[in-house]
Write an enzyme that holds these catalytic residues in place. Structure first.
Site, PDB file in Angstrom:
ATOM      1  N   SER A 116       0.834  -1.195   0.000  1.00 59.08           N
ATOM      2  CA  SER A 116       0.000   0.000   0.000  1.00 59.08           C
ATOM      3  C   SER A 116       0.875   1.254   0.000  1.00 59.08           C
ATOM      4  O   SER A 116       1.619   1.486  -0.952  1.00 59.08           O
ATOM      5  CB  SER A 116      -0.964  -0.041   1.189  1.00 59.08           C
ATOM      6  OG  SER A 116      -1.983   0.920   1.059  1.00 59.08           O
ATOM      7  N   ASP A 143      -9.091  -4.647  -6.001  1.00 56.34           N
ATOM      8  CA  ASP A 143      -8.688  -3.800  -4.879  1.00 56.34           C
ATOM      9  C   ASP A 143      -9.842  -2.885  -4.475  1.00 56.34           C
ATOM     10  O   ASP A 143     -10.430  -2.199  -5.306  1.00 56.34           O
ATOM     11  CB  ASP A 143      -7.471  -2.967  -5.272  1.00 56.34           C
ATOM     12  CG  ASP A 143      -6.762  -2.347  -4.075  1.00 56.34           C
ATOM     13  OD1 ASP A 143      -7.446  -1.953  -3.119  1.00 56.34           O
ATOM     14  OD2 ASP A 143      -5.523  -2.261  -4.105  1.00 56.34           O
ATOM     15  N   HIS A 171      -7.599  -5.472  -1.438  1.00 57.67           N
ATOM     16  CA  HIS A 171      -6.368  -4.778  -1.068  1.00 57.67           C
ATOM     17  C   HIS A 171      -5.385  -5.709  -0.362  1.00 57.67           C
ATOM     18  O   HIS A 171      -4.173  -5.592  -0.511  1.00 57.67           O
ATOM     19  CB  HIS A 171      -6.696  -3.582  -0.186  1.00 57.67           C
ATOM     20  CG  HIS A 171      -5.565  -2.626  -0.013  1.00 57.67           C
ATOM     21  ND1 HIS A 171      -4.944  -1.998  -1.075  1.00 57.67           N
ATOM     22  CD2 HIS A 171      -4.918  -2.170   1.114  1.00 57.67           C
ATOM     23  CE1 HIS A 171      -3.979  -1.212  -0.628  1.00 57.67           C
ATOM     24  NE2 HIS A 171      -3.949  -1.300   0.689  1.00 57.67           N
TER      25      HIS A 171
END
Length: 831
Positions: free
Chosen positions: A675, A748, A782
């Site tokens: 991330s 995601d 994610h």
């Protein structure tokens, strides 16, 4: 080492021209191999282990529930039908949220002597988090089948569970089960009866999708899974509309409450006679998730009749970035009163940049909800909520100063609003060393939570951060003298946290204890007792990892900011051996160097890992600099102006320290992150020559695609265009010559990290002749959870680092442009 070019910043026309060519001419290359791959057997042996059970304590503190989590779902489970609507992901077959963590077993044991008893559940059970009844005699939970979500209730004393027939839960939005104060009835959200078939998608478009703005500012973050068209709106209405019902756990009979609606929340009053509901309704938004949709906030009686309307809230589309909506928010019941509403309202229009003497006020209104509400407090900064005490009138009130990143906690008597707020703590929210702890809570017989309070004392549990690492603690805090008495602290050789207070006599409390060699287990302790009674005896699931060595390491970067990492060394490490090393990190922002330099973490955790953890690389002979701190220090409004300089300096300092310790081969160092850590990784490869390879998972690389802010950045693209371009590694993709592996979930769901970020980054690096591999994981969000995806991610990471770090030649095959003085200069807006 920073690169300089003839221009002050990258020339936009050339970048966008390159981008256009990449879009048109650079289709992804054919994959070198097909199908999911598996990592080495040493990794598989660890992946095959089930996670240890977790424990939850009954409200009466006489029973424990041991909750056994599931292993990894299969990719086939991820492939079950899924709809993405208004910021939610649901399974239309079950009418529940998709991909929630699930339990596969629940066991009950007495807090006294005795063995745990496993609840009899159907084969293949997929259990949600159970909820204790206020009297501690029952557990209620949901079980997801292939076509519905069932309601189950367990009798704690007999350890027997049963399904309540004819109750089909609607779990699309929030918790579908709430206990009533009588501990015999449940308020449930159920699927509307006779609702018919789902609306069919039109075979032919009925017209264009049109959006329009009135000319008022309406900034919005970049969200996934939003409504796209009129058909999505119909689907949202169909699946999210629920019926409230009171379900008798003995008979299973359900009594309907009011009319069906889309309930953002439904809270039971402490006396059980009222419901505080927030109903969402049209017009919907195609730019915001459902939390921003218009709402009617009302108090209903047990039949569903409206007794009081608290607010009609419009679409929250004009809320400033880091601001709050106007009108009532954080509305809830006061837990120690039969039916008293409490809520917060902004006094500054919800705008954090507006000057105001007070930003918020706290209001209270007692049933029968007539007359004007009483103002019980005003806060100079943004009010973050209240924690209620059991003592009449007492509460803790918190506010937050965004400019200084400081949080304050006050003691307040809501029944004496004329009394001045009493300040208990005022500290930087990043100040780990000064963290007084979090108040422990307990459940009242009415099912509501309050501070665990004994006269003028409350109890605080915290991480106990210090320059030597974390040593969790339990304190008794005197509200009259503002002095804390230390009742317990983890010893220097273990990591032991307080899981629950059991009794104030002693006091007695439940802890979760682990050491580098002893797996986590639960203990019943009393203050002053150095041993305690072991309540669980979970065995070491991965004895092959006991030889892993780790230590907390501190050092400084050139500007004097203190840094740290946890050094992990593989099981077969021999002193003096220099190893290939991976730096794994995630940057954080700080106002000052003092808090930025505080040590985070502990070397006393039991070494184990799951999922896509980078620590699996230890099994392959790597040293890991884990959680290498990458503080970005500065004014919150402009801190990212020096983002690049600071992360490069931090990375160099970490490597220098590991080299000085004799464990790292400077010529074989890789870097990785997930991330925002992936964003960091790409920037480190673009702006330094420190690494031989990088792994960037689920990152965002082009900040023009997150134009209304990112992470803690408050300025918009139009307010700080040079900074947005400057920190975007996409804009210097031609300078990334160090091999980089990009991994991204194809589904995601995180704000800002759309899969297109990695797709375009891959094309940009490839189009400029860089060494890059892009792995798109089907159906993953994610974080990656399917067994096949986890295995393949670990395979890719190990193979990439083995190829370009562990087995790298002593020098790069091709001289990096960065070593030839051709790098883009690191300049910051306003410098």
């Amino acid at each position: 080492m920073y690169r300089r070019s003839s221009g002050r910043f990258v020339h936009l026309p050339s970048i966008y021209g390159l981008n256009l060519l990449v879009f048109l001419a650079c289709a992804p290359a054919a994959p070198a191999e097909d199908g999911y791959r598996k990592p080495p057997q040493a990794v598989m042996d660890i992946l095959n282990v089930l996670p240890p059970p977790t424990v939850t304590v009954s409200p009466t503190r006489d029973y424990l529930a041991l909750l056994q989590g599931a292993s990894y779902p299969t990719i086939a489970e991820l492939a079950e039908p899924m709809l993405r609507l208004a910021g939610h992901r649901i399974n239309p077959q079950t009418n529940g949220a998709a991909r929630l963590p699930r339990l596969i077993g629940i066991s009950i044991r007495s807090l006294g002597k005795g063995e745990p008893h496993k609840l009899p559940l159907p084969d293949g059970a997929r259990i949600g988090m159970p909820s204790w009844s206020p009297d501690g005699k029952h557990l209620a939970f949901a079980n997801t089948t292939g076509a519905a979500i069932e309601l189950w209730v367990a009798d704690v004393a007999t350890a027997q569970a049963r399904r309540l027939a004819n109750v089909r839960l609607n779990a699309t939005y929030g918790q579908p089960i709430h206990w009533m104060p009588d501990s015999r009835t449940l308020l449930c959200r159920i699927v509307v009866a006779d609702r018919g078939q789902p609306p069919a998608a039109p075979k032919v478009p009925t017209g264009p999708t049109i959006q329009e703005s009135s000319g008022k500012k309406a900034p919005v973050r970049t969200y996934e899974d939003l409504l796209q068209n009129a058909h999505d709106e119909e689907l949202f209405d169909y699946y999210f509309t629920a019926q409230l019902a009171l379900v008798d756990i003995r008979s299973g009979q359900a009594s309907l409450v009011g009319k069906p609606a889309i309930f953002a929340s439904a809270q039971v009053s402490p006396d059980g006679n009222h419901f505080l509901v927030a109903r969402e309704h049209r017009p919907y938004s195609y730019l915001h998730p459902s939390a921003a949709f218009p709402k009617e906030v009302e108090v209903w009686d047990r039949e569903g009749r409206v007794e009081f309307k608290l607010a009609s809230l419009p679409l929250a589309e004009q809320v400033p970035i880091e601001g709050v909506p106007t009108g009532p928010r954080n509305y809830t019941w006061r837990p120690t009163e039969p039916a008293t509403l409490v809520w917060i309202e902004a006094l500054d229009g919800g705008d954090p940049k507006k000057k105001a003497e007070h930003r918020d006020k706290v209001l209270m209104l007692k049933g029968p909800f007539q007359g004007q509400p009483v103002e019980v407090a005003k806060t100079q900064q943004r009010c973050m909520g209240l924690s209620w005490g059991e003592k009449p009138g007492f509460a803790l009130l918190r506010d937050y100063d965004r400019d200084r990143r400081r949080g304050r906690t006050f003691a307040v008597n809501v029944d004496r609003p004329e009394q001045q707020l009493r300040l208990l703590w005022d500290r930087s929210v990043r100040d780990r060393y000064g963290d007084p702890g979090t108040p422990l809570m307990k459940m009242l017989p009415n099912g509501h939570l309050v501070l665990w309070q004994e006269g003028d004392f409350i109890y605080l549990s915290g991480p106990g951060a210090s320059p030597r690492g974390d040593r969790p603690f339990l304190d008794r805090f005197d509200l009259s003298s503002l002095k804390a008495q230390r009742l317990f602290q983890s010893d220097a050789g273990s990591y032991e946290t307080v899981a629950s207070l059991i009794s104030t006599e002693g006091p007695r409390f439940l802890t979760h204890r682990e050491t580098p060699r002893e797996p986590p287990n639960y203990f019943l302790r009393s203050a002053g007792d150095s041993s305690g009674e072991a309540l669980t005896h979970f065995a070491d699931p991965t004895p092959q990892l006991r030889s892993i060595k780790k230590q907390l390491v501190t050092y400084k970067r050139p500007d004097g900011v203190q840094l740290s990492f946890t050094l992990y060394l593989p099981p077969d490490y021999q002193p003096g051996q220099r190893l290939p090393t991976i730096v794994w990190a995630y940057p954080l922002e700080f106002n000052d160097a003092g808090t930025a330099g505080q040590v985070s973490g502990s070397a006393n955790h039991f070494t184990t890992f799951r999922g896509i953890s980078h620590l699996f690389l230890l099994t392959q002979g790597y040293a890991i600099l884990d959680n290498a701190t990458m503080p970005v220090v500065g004014d919150p409004e402009t801190v990212n102006n020096t983002y690049l300089e600071q992360i490069v300096a931090s990375a160099r300092a970490a490597i220098d320290k590991a080299v000085d310790m004799g464990v790292t081969d400077r010529k074989r160092v890789g870097v990785g992150g997930h991330s925002y850590g992936a964003f960091m990784t790409a920037n480190l490869l673009a702006h330094s020559d420190l690494f031989r390879a990088g792994v960037a998972r689920s990152g965002a690389y082009n900040r023009t695609l997150t134009p209304f802010g990112f992470q803690s950045e408050r300025r918009t693209l139009w307010e700080a265009p040079e900074m947005y371009l400057h920190v975007s590694p996409f804009m210097v993709a031609d300078k990334i010559q160090t091999p980089i592996l990009l991994i991204h979930g194809a589904a995601d769901d995180n704000s800002g990290t759309f899969p297109i970020q990695s797709e375009r980054m891959y094309q940009a690096i490839k189009g400029n002749g860089g060494t890059v591999r892009f792995v798109s994981l089907p159906l993953e969000a994610h974080g990656y959870i399917a067994r096949e995806s986890v295995e393949h991610t670990l395979y890719e990471m190990i193979a990439w680092f083995d190829r370009y770090v562990k087995n790298a030649p002593s020098e790069p095959a091709t001289p990096s442009p960065k070593t030839q003085g051709q790098a883009c200069s690191v300049k910051s807006e306003g410098r």
